[in-house]
Design a protein around this motif. Structure first.
Motif, PDB file in Angstrom:
ATOM      1  N   PHE A  50       0.846  -1.199   0.000  1.00  0.00           N
ATOM      2  CA  PHE A  50       0.000   0.000   0.000  1.00  0.00           C
ATOM      3  C   PHE A  50       0.881   1.248   0.000  1.00  0.00           C
ATOM      4  O   PHE A  50       0.622   2.209  -0.737  1.00  0.00           O
ATOM      5  CB  PHE A  50      -0.929   0.017   1.212  1.00  0.00           C
ATOM      6  CG  PHE A  50      -1.795   1.249   1.279  1.00  0.00           C
ATOM      7  CD1 PHE A  50      -2.984   1.323   0.567  1.00  0.00           C
ATOM      8  CD2 PHE A  50      -1.406   2.357   2.025  1.00  0.00           C
ATOM      9  CE1 PHE A  50      -3.769   2.475   0.608  1.00  0.00           C
ATOM     10  CE2 PHE A  50      -2.182   3.504   2.071  1.00  0.00           C
ATOM     11  CZ  PHE A  50      -3.370   3.563   1.354  1.00  0.00           C
ATOM     12  N   THR A  51       1.914   1.251   0.831  1.00  0.00           N
ATOM     13  CA  THR A  51       2.824   2.396   0.900  1.00  0.00           C
ATOM     14  C   THR A  51       3.511   2.626  -0.442  1.00  0.00           C
ATOM     15  O   THR A  51       3.603   3.760  -0.923  1.00  0.00           O
ATOM     16  CB  THR A  51       3.882   2.176   1.997  1.00  0.00           C
ATOM     17  OG1 THR A  51       3.217   2.048   3.258  1.00  0.00           O
ATOM     18  CG2 THR A  51       4.858   3.338   2.062  1.00  0.00           C
ATOM     19  N   ARG A  52       3.988   1.541  -1.052  1.00  0.00           N
ATOM     20  CA  ARG A  52       4.655   1.661  -2.351  1.00  0.00           C
ATOM     21  C   ARG A  52       3.694   2.164  -3.415  1.00  0.00           C
ATOM     22  O   ARG A  52       4.044   3.049  -4.217  1.00  0.00           O
ATOM     23  CB  ARG A  52       5.213   0.286  -2.757  1.00  0.00           C
ATOM     24  CG  ARG A  52       5.884   0.255  -4.128  1.00  0.00           C
ATOM     25  CD  ARG A  52       7.063   1.174  -4.196  1.00  0.00           C
ATOM     26  NE  ARG A  52       7.741   1.074  -5.489  1.00  0.00           N
ATOM     27  CZ  ARG A  52       8.507   2.023  -5.981  1.00  0.00           C
ATOM     28  NH1 ARG A  52       8.718   3.149  -5.311  1.00  0.00           N
ATOM     29  NH2 ARG A  52       9.089   1.864  -7.163  1.00  0.00           N
ATOM     30  N   SER A  53       2.493   1.632  -3.432  1.00  0.00           N
ATOM     31  CA  SER A  53       1.482   2.072  -4.396  1.00  0.00           C
ATOM     32  C   SER A  53       1.167   3.550  -4.223  1.00  0.00           C
ATOM     33  O   SER A  53       1.074   4.304  -5.206  1.00  0.00           O
ATOM     34  CB  SER A  53       0.212   1.236  -4.222  1.00  0.00           C
ATOM     35  OG  SER A  53      -0.830   1.710  -5.039  1.00  0.00           O
ATOM     36  N   ASP A  54       1.026   3.974  -2.978  1.00  0.00           N
ATOM     37  CA  ASP A  54       0.714   5.378  -2.698  1.00  0.00           C
ATOM     38  C   ASP A  54       1.856   6.293  -3.139  1.00  0.00           C
ATOM     39  O   ASP A  54       1.612   7.367  -3.716  1.00  0.00           O
ATOM     40  CB  ASP A  54       0.442   5.554  -1.203  1.00  0.00           C
ATOM     41  CG  ASP A  54      -0.021   6.957  -0.865  1.00  0.00           C
ATOM     42  OD1 ASP A  54      -1.073   7.368  -1.386  1.00  0.00           O
ATOM     43  OD2 ASP A  54       0.667   7.647  -0.080  1.00  0.00           O
ATOM     44  N   GLN A  55       3.090   5.877  -2.900  1.00  0.00           N
ATOM     45  CA  GLN A  55       4.242   6.683  -3.303  1.00  0.00           C
ATOM     46  C   GLN A  55       4.296   6.864  -4.817  1.00  0.00           C
ATOM     47  O   GLN A  55       4.543   7.971  -5.316  1.00  0.00           O
ATOM     48  CB  GLN A  55       5.537   6.022  -2.815  1.00  0.00           C
ATOM     49  CG  GLN A  55       5.739   6.073  -1.316  1.00  0.00           C
ATOM     50  CD  GLN A  55       6.905   5.206  -0.860  1.00  0.00           C
ATOM     51  OE1 GLN A  55       7.352   4.303  -1.574  1.00  0.00           O
ATOM     52  NE2 GLN A  55       7.407   5.467   0.338  1.00  0.00           N
ATOM     53  N   LEU A  56       4.055   5.787  -5.538  1.00  0.00           N
ATOM     54  CA  LEU A  56       4.084   5.855  -6.997  1.00  0.00           C
ATOM     55  C   LEU A  56       2.964   6.735  -7.534  1.00  0.00           C
ATOM     56  O   LEU A  56       3.156   7.509  -8.476  1.00  0.00           O
ATOM     57  CB  LEU A  56       3.984   4.448  -7.588  1.00  0.00           C
ATOM     58  CG  LEU A  56       5.192   3.545  -7.380  1.00  0.00           C
ATOM     59  CD1 LEU A  56       4.858   2.107  -7.748  1.00  0.00           C
ATOM     60  CD2 LEU A  56       6.376   4.031  -8.210  1.00  0.00           C
ATOM     61  N   MET A  57       1.775   6.606  -6.940  1.00  0.00           N
ATOM     62  CA  MET A  57       0.664   7.432  -7.395  1.00  0.00           C
ATOM     63  C   MET A  57       0.924   8.906  -7.109  1.00  0.00           C
ATOM     64  O   MET A  57       0.623   9.781  -7.921  1.00  0.00           O
ATOM     65  CB  MET A  57      -0.634   6.984  -6.730  1.00  0.00           C
ATOM     66  CG  MET A  57      -1.837   7.711  -7.303  1.00  0.00           C
ATOM     67  SD  MET A  57      -3.334   7.367  -6.400  1.00  0.00           S
ATOM     68  CE  MET A  57      -4.488   8.339  -7.356  1.00  0.00           C
ATOM     69  N   GLN A  58       1.473   9.196  -5.924  1.00  0.00           N
ATOM     70  CA  GLN A  58       1.809  10.578  -5.596  1.00  0.00           C
ATOM     71  C   GLN A  58       2.791  11.147  -6.618  1.00  0.00           C
ATOM     72  O   GLN A  58       2.695  12.324  -7.006  1.00  0.00           O
ATOM     73  CB  GLN A  58       2.419  10.650  -4.192  1.00  0.00           C
ATOM     74  CG  GLN A  58       1.481  10.295  -3.047  1.00  0.00           C
ATOM     75  CD  GLN A  58       0.462  11.376  -2.742  1.00  0.00           C
ATOM     76  OE1 GLN A  58       0.500  12.473  -3.300  1.00  0.00           O
ATOM     77  NE2 GLN A  58      -0.472  11.068  -1.853  1.00  0.00           N
ATOM     78  N   ALA A  59       3.720  10.297  -7.071  1.00  0.00           N
ATOM     79  CA  ALA A  59       4.684  10.740  -8.078  1.00  0.00           C
ATOM     80  C   ALA A  59       3.990  11.041  -9.402  1.00  0.00           C
ATOM     81  O   ALA A  59       4.308  12.034 -10.082  1.00  0.00           O
ATOM     82  CB  ALA A  59       5.759   9.671  -8.275  1.00  0.00           C
ATOM     83  N   LEU A  60       3.027  10.200  -9.791  1.00  0.00           N
ATOM     84  CA  LEU A  60       2.255  10.442 -11.010  1.00  0.00           C
ATOM     85  C   LEU A  60       1.495  11.762 -10.932  1.00  0.00           C
ATOM     86  O   LEU A  60       1.489  12.552 -11.886  1.00  0.00           O
ATOM     87  CB  LEU A  60       1.253   9.305 -11.232  1.00  0.00           C
ATOM     88  CG  LEU A  60       1.734   8.037 -11.930  1.00  0.00           C
ATOM     89  CD1 LEU A  60       0.685   6.947 -11.772  1.00  0.00           C
ATOM     90  CD2 LEU A  60       2.007   8.297 -13.401  1.00  0.00           C
ATOM     91  N   VAL A  61       0.854  11.982  -9.796  1.00  0.00           N
ATOM     92  CA  VAL A  61       0.060  13.197  -9.606  1.00  0.00           C
ATOM     93  C   VAL A  61       0.955  14.429  -9.573  1.00  0.00           C
ATOM     94  O   VAL A  61       0.652  15.463 -10.199  1.00  0.00           O
ATOM     95  CB  VAL A  61      -0.785  13.086  -8.313  1.00  0.00           C
ATOM     96  CG1 VAL A  61      -1.431  14.422  -7.971  1.00  0.00           C
ATOM     97  CG2 VAL A  61      -1.845  12.010  -8.475  1.00  0.00           C
ATOM     98  N   ALA A  62       2.067  14.352  -8.858  1.00  0.00           N
ATOM     99  CA  ALA A  62       2.992  15.491  -8.772  1.00  0.00           C
ATOM    100  C   ALA A  62       3.522  15.845 -10.157  1.00  0.00           C
ATOM    101  O   ALA A  62       3.626  17.030 -10.516  1.00  0.00           O
ATOM    102  CB  ALA A  62       4.137  15.150  -7.829  1.00  0.00           C
ATOM    103  N   ARG A  63       3.869  14.836 -10.935  1.00  0.00           N
ATOM    104  CA  ARG A  63       4.393  15.084 -12.283  1.00  0.00           C
ATOM    105  C   ARG A  63       3.337  15.756 -13.163  1.00  0.00           C
ATOM    106  O   ARG A  63       3.632  16.684 -13.929  1.00  0.00           O
ATOM    107  CB  ARG A  63       4.849  13.758 -12.910  1.00  0.00           C
ATOM    108  CG  ARG A  63       5.620  13.928 -14.201  1.00  0.00           C
ATOM    109  CD  ARG A  63       6.189  12.619 -14.701  1.00  0.00           C
ATOM    110  NE  ARG A  63       5.158  11.728 -15.196  1.00  0.00           N
ATOM    111  CZ  ARG A  63       5.346  10.875 -16.216  1.00  0.00           C
ATOM    112  NH1 ARG A  63       6.526  10.795 -16.810  1.00  0.00           N
ATOM    113  NH2 ARG A  63       4.374  10.080 -16.613  1.00  0.00           N
ATOM    114  N   ALA A  64       2.081  15.287 -13.044  1.00  0.00           N
ATOM    115  CA  ALA A  64       1.004  15.879 -13.841  1.00  0.00           C
ATOM    116  C   ALA A  64       0.717  17.309 -13.409  1.00  0.00           C
ATOM    117  O   ALA A  64       0.421  18.183 -14.242  1.00  0.00           O
ATOM    118  CB  ALA A  64      -0.253  15.025 -13.729  1.00  0.00           C
TER     119      ALA A  64
END
Length: 219
Positions: A120-134
């Motif tokens: 869950f932590t890893r998934s959340d980190q990756l999604m946050q990275a996607l959102v930050a990049r967008a």
């Protein structure tokens, strides 16, 4: 590349079948879905199932970890896109199509394992990275946060119309339902683009989704 041992390959096939079956049975029966119903739908013998998983909770914990792995895979592939918007689109589309959030009825009914928490932590980190990049690219509306997108994925991932026609064996109508879902996804994605009026209310708490997984033994 070494080939997987037959038993290991069979276990993986069974796990994939069980995950797909669990999503459909949980959508119909909720958290009280029976292991027997899931096994029957997956075409897996109940005896062999209990040789691998000692309890219903252990099975559900494993399936949750598998599902989180799919979220991680979708995010990793999204981040490989050069275009920030297309990367986010891939993530949202992929997670909706595989039924992201379909195991939500289990929230609070099972203990969260270390593996589940780590994924869950890893998934959340990756999604946050996607959102930050967008956000940095100016393609995602500034007031749309990761938790908003997670909630959107969960709602659209529960496509009762598709499941309804699949249950009835109406293949043509199921195809039409998938087409309708794809149009809905496109409409939702357009709503995430920059340039729209502000969203109502305040940003949901980032822990909103995680907190519901606090185990309640009474459920």
């Amino acid at each position: 590349m070494a080939r997987k041992a037959p038993r290991h390959a069979e276990a993986e096939r069974n796990d994939r079948a069980l995950l797909e079956a669990a999503k459909k049975v949980l959508a119909r029966d909720g958290a009280h879905a029976s292991v027997a119903a899931i096994a029957a739908r997956a075409g897996v013998g109940i005896a062999s199932l209990y040789r691998r998983y000692r309890t219903k909770e252990e099975l559900f914990q494993h399936l949750c970890a598998l599902s989180l792995g799919r979220w991680i895979e979708a995010a990793e592939r999204g981040l490989k896109h050069d275009d920030a918007w297309e990367g986010l689109v891939h993530y949202v589309t992929a997670t909706i199509e595989f039924g992201g959030g379909a195991l939500g009825p289990l929230a609070g009914t099972i203990s969260v394992t270390d593996e589940m928490a780590e994924k869950f932590t890893r998934s959340d980190q990756l999604m946050q990275a996607l959102v930050a990049r967008a956000h940095e690219a100016g393609v995602l509306r500034a007031d749309a946060m990761a938790v908003d997108i997670s909630l959107l994925i969960e709602q659209l991932g529960r496509s009762s119309l598709v499941e309804h026609f699949e249950e009835r064996g109406s293949e043509d109508l199921a195809v039409e339902a998938v087409n309708a879902r794809n149009r809905t996804i496109a409409i939702a994605l357009d709503g995430l683009r920059a340039g729209h009026p502000p969203l109502p209310g305040r940003v949901p708490d980032a822990d909103l989704l995680a907190e519901r997984w606090e185990h309640d033994p009474g459920r």
